[in-house]
Design a protein around this motif. Structure first.
Motif, short mmCIF file in Angstrom:
data_model
loop_
_atom_site.label_atom_id
_atom_site.label_comp_id
_atom_site.label_asym_id
_atom_site.label_seq_id
_atom_site.Cartn_x
_atom_site.Cartn_y
_atom_site.Cartn_z
N SER A 59 160.68 20.01 -101.92
CA SER A 59 160.97 20.47 -100.28
C SER A 59 160.84 21.91 -100.09
CB SER A 59 162.06 19.72 -100.05
OG SER A 59 162.09 19.83 -98.69
N SER A 60 160.70 22.30 -99.01
CA SER A 60 160.97 23.82 -98.61
C SER A 60 161.77 24.19 -97.46
CB SER A 60 159.58 24.29 -98.61
OG SER A 60 159.08 25.21 -97.46
N ALA A 61 162.76 24.87 -97.61
CA ALA A 61 163.34 25.07 -96.41
C ALA A 61 162.69 25.83 -95.22
CB ALA A 61 164.66 26.31 -96.67
N ARG A 201 160.88 13.99 -99.43
CA ARG A 201 160.91 15.19 -98.83
C ARG A 201 160.46 15.43 -97.25
NH1 ARG A 201 155.78 19.23 -100.38
NH2 ARG A 201 154.29 17.82 -99.65
N ASP A 202 159.56 13.93 -96.92
CA ASP A 202 159.03 14.07 -95.44
C ASP A 202 160.31 13.70 -94.55
OD1 ASP A 202 156.32 14.25 -96.20
OD2 ASP A 202 156.07 12.17 -96.65
N SER A 203 161.46 13.04 -94.94
CA SER A 203 162.32 12.83 -94.09
C SER A 203 163.98 13.06 -94.48
CB SER A 203 162.25 11.12 -94.03
OG SER A 203 162.52 10.47 -95.05
N LYS A 271 151.72 11.32 -85.62
CA LYS A 271 151.39 10.30 -84.46
C LYS A 271 152.46 10.19 -83.46
CE LYS A 271 148.04 7.09 -86.06
NZ LYS A 271 147.80 5.70 -86.84
N VAL A 272 153.84 10.36 -84.08
CA VAL A 272 154.93 10.16 -82.95
C VAL A 272 154.75 11.55 -82.02
CG1 VAL A 272 157.42 10.21 -82.70
CG2 VAL A 272 156.54 8.78 -84.68
N PHE A 273 154.66 12.58 -82.77
CA PHE A 273 154.65 13.73 -82.01
C PHE A 273 153.37 13.59 -81.03
CE2 PHE A 273 153.97 18.07 -80.70
CZ PHE A 273 155.07 18.80 -81.57
N ASN A 309 159.32 22.05 -81.65
CA ASN A 309 158.03 22.22 -81.10
C ASN A 309 157.64 21.15 -79.87
OD1 ASN A 309 157.59 24.20 -82.88
ND2 ASN A 309 157.36 22.75 -84.41
N MET A 310 158.11 19.80 -80.13
CA MET A 310 157.99 18.87 -78.84
C MET A 310 158.77 19.15 -77.86
SD MET A 310 158.94 15.13 -80.75
CE MET A 310 158.23 13.81 -80.14
N ASN A 311 159.87 19.68 -77.97
CA ASN A 311 160.60 20.01 -76.72
C ASN A 311 160.02 21.09 -75.89
OD1 ASN A 311 162.22 17.99 -77.97
ND2 ASN A 311 164.03 18.97 -77.37
N1 CO8 Z 1 158.77 20.60 -97.51
C1 CO8 Z 1 157.56 21.03 -97.58
N2 CO8 Z 1 156.51 20.30 -97.27
C2 CO8 Z 1 156.84 19.02 -96.76
C3 CO8 Z 1 157.91 18.52 -96.33
C4 CO8 Z 1 159.18 19.23 -97.01
N3 CO8 Z 1 160.05 18.88 -96.48
N4 CO8 Z 1 157.62 17.27 -95.79
C5 CO8 Z 1 156.36 17.43 -95.71
N5 CO8 Z 1 155.79 18.30 -96.06
C6 CO8 Z 1 154.20 18.30 -96.23
C7 CO8 Z 1 153.71 16.94 -95.98
O1 CO8 Z 1 153.71 16.29 -97.31
C8 CO8 Z 1 152.10 17.62 -95.56
O2 CO8 Z 1 151.65 17.82 -96.99
P1 CO8 Z 1 149.82 17.24 -97.04
O3 CO8 Z 1 149.41 18.31 -95.71
O4 CO8 Z 1 149.65 18.17 -98.29
O5 CO8 Z 1 149.73 16.11 -96.68
C9 CO8 Z 1 152.58 18.62 -95.03
O6 CO8 Z 1 153.69 19.19 -95.44
C10 CO8 Z 1 152.60 18.54 -93.42
O7 CO8 Z 1 153.17 17.22 -93.12
P2 CO8 Z 1 153.47 16.48 -91.76
O8 CO8 Z 1 151.95 16.57 -91.25
O9 CO8 Z 1 154.37 15.47 -91.80
O10 CO8 Z 1 154.16 17.83 -90.80
P3 CO8 Z 1 154.30 18.01 -89.45
O11 CO8 Z 1 154.09 19.15 -89.17
O12 CO8 Z 1 154.04 16.74 -88.57
O13 CO8 Z 1 156.04 17.96 -89.48
C11 CO8 Z 1 157.81 16.42 -88.47
C12 CO8 Z 1 156.77 16.73 -89.74
C13 CO8 Z 1 158.64 17.51 -88.58
C14 CO8 Z 1 158.40 15.27 -89.04
C15 CO8 Z 1 157.16 16.37 -87.25
O14 CO8 Z 1 155.94 15.46 -87.42
C16 CO8 Z 1 157.96 15.44 -86.40
O15 CO8 Z 1 159.10 15.97 -85.92
N6 CO8 Z 1 157.38 14.62 -85.48
C17 CO8 Z 1 158.09 13.97 -84.50
C18 CO8 Z 1 158.95 13.00 -85.00
C19 CO8 Z 1 159.88 12.28 -84.18
O16 CO8 Z 1 160.20 12.82 -82.94
N7 CO8 Z 1 160.30 11.25 -84.61
C20 CO8 Z 1 161.48 10.50 -83.90
C21 CO8 Z 1 162.21 9.90 -85.04
S1 CO8 Z 1 163.70 9.54 -84.86
C22 CO8 Z 1 163.93 8.50 -83.89
O17 CO8 Z 1 163.11 8.00 -82.94
C23 CO8 Z 1 165.20 7.47 -84.05
C24 CO8 Z 1 165.13 6.70 -85.16
C25 CO8 Z 1 166.37 6.05 -85.53
C26 CO8 Z 1 166.96 6.65 -86.42
C27 CO8 Z 1 168.34 7.42 -86.10
C28 CO8 Z 1 169.23 7.67 -86.99
C29 CO8 Z 1 170.43 8.47 -86.43
#
Ligand code: CO8
Length: 381
Positions: A59-61, A201-203, A271-273, A309-311
């Motif tokens: 993962s990456s900060a 790392r995705d979540s 997709k959610v975004f 970015n969404m907001n």
């Molecule tokens: N470090 C480095 N690289 C990473 C990391 C990480 N941590 N995570 C993912 N990557 C990589 C991916 O694997 C991907 O690599 P590749 O291109 O090789 O496949 C690349 O980075 C790009 O990944 P993404 O396309 O996934 O990246 P995004 O730019 O889309 O960002 C986000 C990911 C931040 C998750 C973004 O898509 C987002 O925030 N979307 C909106 C999501 C949202 O609003 N969701 C709502 C969720 S929560 C909710 O509704 C409530 C659920 C109830 C639970 C509540 C508990 C309290």
């Protein structure tokens, strides 16, 4: 579409925010995951080489902050989360005669909200606990908190994922406007950390723990100096599998691991975004227009806090060039995504400075999909 034309004179008279004492920075979280990943990859080197097991990526900060805007999150207990041998919090089970953890969190926020609203337990008739996850099915957490506060009335739990708070506030408005309760305490104890897969790392960076609470009542009964009158409420749900948790009590009967693949939080974030941003912007635009208010006349948008970015995109759609962080405050940098609590945190921290007469909107959007909003005006009581 469910649209509720409510009578005037119902207010939010106080909110409370309880923040857990322990915080985790992106750097700490990433270090734990990377150590875990290196160990996993060493231990499975042969299977990874043979293509039977996928290597765990680092993962990456920098990625986390750029992709989400999150820099920090609060949790009930950080030690287990950061232990590469454990990768989940350690929250010891409590006896039946002890307050459960979610009730304890909710109670702290509830007391703060009651203090702000200048309310005693005997002024409240109903308690709603509403959160993305509930620690148990029964007895309801709401009834446990009702008992702890000594409230004579009724309580129940409900769940609508990220819209749990706004939908519960709307149920409170219904109860007060119909006369079934004089005042309702809405409590949102978001205990997110137990359901996060800290090895993914995705979540792993998305969620934080927190509790918020609000008091809803009639303006005539309000003892606070100022309050926020509710001008209108609006709710919408559209089924989507893009955010899902299959954790279930039925796993035992299905002979599957209750914590196995797909059982914790998962999403298709891209997709959610793409799908939720236009839905949320259109929902908010139509809500304020139906109330005869220009979106630009809204002083503050307390938006759901999942992604900066969404907001920014939604704020830009609503306010054009006038979109600023002052008008759509961000708290997710500090709190991360706290499920349904995010927009209430933003309201709690960024509403006292506004003068009487200001208008604002609290809005949630997320799993379901679900969108819930309340249009408000600050009044002197
Ligand atoms: N470090 C480095 N690289 C990473 C990391 C990480 N941590 N995570 C993912 N990557 C990589 C991916 O694997 C991907 O690599 P590749 O291109 O090789 O496949 C690349 O980075 C790009 O990944 P993404 O396309 O996934 O990246 P995004 O730019 O889309 O960002 C986000 C990911 C931040 C998750 C973004 O898509 C987002 O925030 N979307 C909106 C999501 C949202 O609003 N969701 C709502 C969720 S929560 C909710 O509704 C409530 C659920 C109830 C639970 C509540 C508990 C309290």
């Amino acid at each position: 579409m469910s649209e509720y034309k409510m009578p005037r004179g119902i207010v939010i008279s106080g909110t409370g925010l309880w923040t857990p004492p322990e915080a985790i920075s992106n750097e700490e979280l990433v270090a734990a995951l990377n150590t875990y990943a290196d160990k996993f990859n060493r231990e499975h080197a042969a299977a990874i080489e043979a293509g039977e097991v996928e290597a765990k990526p680092h993962s990456s900060a920098e990625f986390i902050e750029k992709a989400s805007g999150i820099k920090n999150r609060y949790v009930i207990s950080k030690e287990g989360i950061l232990d590469p041998e454990r990768m989940r919090p350690y929250l010891p089970e409590r006896a039946d005669d002890e307050l459960c953890l979610q009730a304890e969190m909710g109670l702290k926020a509830a007391r703060l909200a009651m203090e702000k609203a200048n309310k005693r337990p005997e002024d409240i008739d109903a308690v709603i606990v509403s959160a993305s996850y509930l620690q148990r099915s029964y007895p309801a957490i709401a009834i446990e908190i009702q008992g702890a506060l000594g409230i004579d009335g009724f309580g129940f739990d409900m769940e609508v994922a990220c819209s749990s708070a706004t939908f519960a506030l709307q149920r409170a408005v219904d109860a007060v406007s119909s006369g079934s309760a004089r005042a309702v305490l809405v409590i949102n104890p978001e205990l997110a950390s137990p359901q996060v897969d800290y090895t993914d790392r995705d979540s792993h960076f998305i969620f934080g723990d927190v509790a918020v609470a609000s008091v809803i009542e009639r303006r005539e009964g309000c003892n606070a100096e100022t309050a926020w009158e509710i001008l209108g409420t609006k709710a919408k749900t559209v089924f989507s599998n893009n955010i899902r948790s299959n954790f279930s009590y039925t796993s035992r009967a299905a002979d599957v691991d209750p914590f196995g693949p797909g059982k914790l939080f998962r999403q298709n974030g891209r997709k959610v975004f793409k799908e939720v941003c236009p839905m949320a912007a259109a929902h908010l635009e139509s809500q304020v227009e139906e109330l005869g208010i220009e979106p630009k006349a809204i002083s503050r948008w307390w938006l759901h806090q999942a992604n900066i970015n969404m907001n920014q995109l939604i704020a830009k759609k609503l306010m054009g060039d006038e979109a600023t962080p002052e008008r759509a405050p961000i708290v997710l940098d500090r709190y991360a995504n706290t499920g349904c609590a995010g927009s209430v945190i933003a309201f709690n921290l960024h509403s006292d400075d506004l003068p009487v007469g200001s208008k604002g909107v609290i809005c949630s959007f997320g799993a379901g999909y679900s969108i819930g909003s309340l249009a408000l005006e600050k009044i002197a009581v």
